[in-house]
Design an enzyme around this catalytic site. Structure first.
Site, short mmCIF file in Angstrom:
data_model
loop_
_atom_site.label_atom_id
_atom_site.label_comp_id
_atom_site.label_asym_id
_atom_site.label_seq_id
_atom_site.Cartn_x
_atom_site.Cartn_y
_atom_site.Cartn_z
N ASP A 97 -43.31 1.14 17.07
CA ASP A 97 -42.80 0.69 18.36
C ASP A 97 -42.66 1.88 19.31
O ASP A 97 -42.23 2.97 18.91
CB ASP A 97 -41.44 0.03 18.15
CG ASP A 97 -40.82 -0.48 19.43
OD1 ASP A 97 -41.32 -1.48 19.97
OD2 ASP A 97 -39.86 0.16 19.92
N GLU A 157 -51.89 8.39 1.13
CA GLU A 157 -51.56 8.35 -0.30
C GLU A 157 -51.54 6.91 -0.81
O GLU A 157 -51.82 6.67 -1.99
CB GLU A 157 -50.18 8.97 -0.54
CG GLU A 157 -50.07 10.45 -0.28
CD GLU A 157 -48.65 10.94 -0.51
OE1 GLU A 157 -47.95 10.34 -1.38
OE2 GLU A 157 -48.22 11.88 0.17
#
Length: 540
Positions: free
Chosen positions: A210, A252
């Protein structure tokens, strides 16, 4: 907990995905208390599978006093009790993934709730304390410190500073209840990295950021000077180091980011999409564009060009939880969107707006890249007129009551025409009132109508998923070739002889040469011509 892994099949799913935005509070009420919840979403997963979306983006579902619809987060590791529990969120993520639907969540890095543990501790600790260094506390100006520390203006209007009883002021670019974090403090960075890992470990496939260009501030917090570069709090260079560290974590887990980046400068915008930063960003130029062929073509060309420069896929969206619903906007004299232009009582032709919204759906879903669909757009919901005494949005109150706010696009969805509250919930009145005709838009009615907006979206999303012409990484403007047309007409080809044509003129037009009509947004005109404000997908 089911973490994602980079080796998961179709690691590039996000490049051309259809992503459905869930505003949990208004989606479906599973426990009948008038507020949408995770149980309601879980119950509607079959509907979302049938609709044909690839992922769900959830607006904040965390613990929050809801001063700004959940974008005032009190605890990122706790689901708000109004919505359910952390265990339910984990179950929802897993069940959706089992049905082929991934989950994207919201992170709000610019600020937290004034009820967040950090801020409540800062209030108690007092001026000069380490706890206050996590935020932007400053003394005021003037002989008695009664003037705010600078002249900035809140995103919601008025000053972004609130004074405490101890004399210090704190910064909040949004509502008073949303204190801005100090991103120069290492603890702020570490906390957000930990939050990302917390949710990636629970199977979340992506994060929407956001107000992604706002978190970093000039440490001096100077007065605003028009044209000053760099800006004191928008698009500061130090943000890119933050997002590089986030990208390393996402990689990852094989997860992705989409940034809410409102920037007019295409080159500055593209920096957020470099290969080691965010994967995608929202395309607000297209969202706000008027229903005008020339302006739409320019918005499409500009979007594809700025994304191609960094090898990122474009995103396309017509509406979200902050803007006027498409059916209403396209039925007005001014078909663009601008927060500053929102007023009460704007005349609207819903029949015209619906016809254009159907055509816009086919246009947006035919473009190369990812498509975002705000809940209820597939039902053709209009913007609702909320009685003034029921409005909850802080934008309305901070405007002094002149801005109708954003509640009109957040009204709880109608699921069943003959059920209480149009099937949103069973017993309690919804948290926002539904208009009297809301049941006429119910999903069960539209499911049985082959000409409904819902049927159009289902078929469009099915073709988008199965037709080879929509395939590919969605990263290059070469995947879209404009066809020569008369003014007011948009027509382009994609791969495998796929053609999209949209008629924005006042008269029916002849379709380009084709062998098959795959889908049309409205009934054809006499002689098989394409009527005004109508779109078609063709096989060339």
């Amino acid at each position: 907990m089911a973490a994602n892994h980079p080796s998961e099949a179709n690691a590039n799913w996000w490049r051309d995905a259809a992503i459905y935005q869930v505003y949990v509070r208004s989606f479906a009420d599973g426990d009948g208390d008038g507020t949408g919840d995770l149980a309601g979403v879980r119950a509607k997963l079959p509907y979302l599978v049938e609709l044909g979306v690839d992922a769900l983006w959830f607006t904040p579902w965390y613990l929050s006093p809801l001063a700004d619809g959940g974008y005032d987060v009190a605890d990122y590791r706790t689901i708000d009790p109004a919505f359910g529990t952390l265990a339910e969120a984990e179950k929802l993520i897993a069940e959706a993934r089992g049905l082929g639907i991934r989950t994207i969540i919201d992170i709000v890095p610019n600020h937290v709730s004034d009820q967040h543990a950090w801020f409540t501790a800062a209030l108690v600790a007092g001026p000069g304390s380490p706890e206050r260094e996590l935020f932007h506390f400053r003394p005021g100006r003037g002989p008695d410190g009664a003037v705010p520390p600078n002249d900035w203006v809140s995103e919601f209007g008025g000053t972004p500073w609130t004074r405490l009883d101890d004399g210090e002021w704190y910064l909040h670019l949004f509502a008073t209840q949303q204190p801005d974090l100090n991103w120069a403090h290492p603890a702020v960075r570490q906390e957000h990295e930990d939050v990302l890992r917390f949710w990636f470990e629970r199977g979340v496939a992506g994060v929407r950021i956001d107000s992604a260009a706002l978190p970093a501030k000039d440490p001096a917090l100077p007065d605003f000077t028009e044209g000053r570069d760099p800006h004191p709090y928008i698009d500061r260079d130090e943000l890119h180091d933050v997002y590089r560290s986030w990208r390393a974590i996402a990689d990852e887990y094989g997860a992705i980011f989409v940034g809410e980046v409102w920037l007019p400068d295409a080159e500055r915008f593209a920096r957020y999409l470099r290969p080691d930063e965010l994967h995608t960003a929202f395309n607000f130029n297209f969202l706000a564009c008027p229903w005008d062929a020339g302006l739409l073509r320019s918005a499409i060309d500009d979007t594809l060009a700025e994304h191609a420069s960094v090898g990122a896929p474009a995103t396309w969206v017509l509406c979200n939880h902050d803007v006027t619903r498409t059916v209403t906007r396209y039925g007005r004299g001014d078909t663009g969107f601008d927060f500053a232009a929102k007023t009460f009582g704007t005349p609207t032709d819903l029949a015209l707006g619906t016809r254009r919204a159907r055509a816009a759906a086919l246009l947006s879903l035919a473009l190369p890249g990812a498509a975002y669909l705000y809940q209820g757009e597939e039902l053709g919901l209009p913007e609702a007129d909320i009685p003034r005494d029921r409005i909850q949005d802080p934008m309305h109150f901070r405007s002094g009551g002149t801005d109708p706010g954003r509640d009109g696009c957040r009204v709880p969805l109608p699921w069943a025409a003959h059920a209480p509250y149009a099937g949103f919930g069973s017993t309690a009145e919804p948290w926002l009132p539904q208009p009297a005709d809301w049941a006429s838009y119910a999903a069960d009615l539209q499911s049985a109508d082959p000409d409904s907006m819902l049927s159009l979206y289902r078929e469009a999303l099915r073709l988008r998923r199965t037709e080879p012409g929509f395939g590919g990484p969605g990263a290059s403007g070469e995947q879209l070739v404009w066809l020569p047309t008369d003014p007011g007409v948009l027509a382009f080809t994609r791969a495998d002889r796929l053609i999209c044509v949209v008629n924005l003129t006042d008269e029916p037009i002849e379709l380009p040469g084709h062998t098959e009509v795959l889908l049309i947004s409205g009934p054809p005109a006499e002689g098989g011509r394409l009527p005004r404000d109508t779109a078609a997908w063709l096989r060339g």
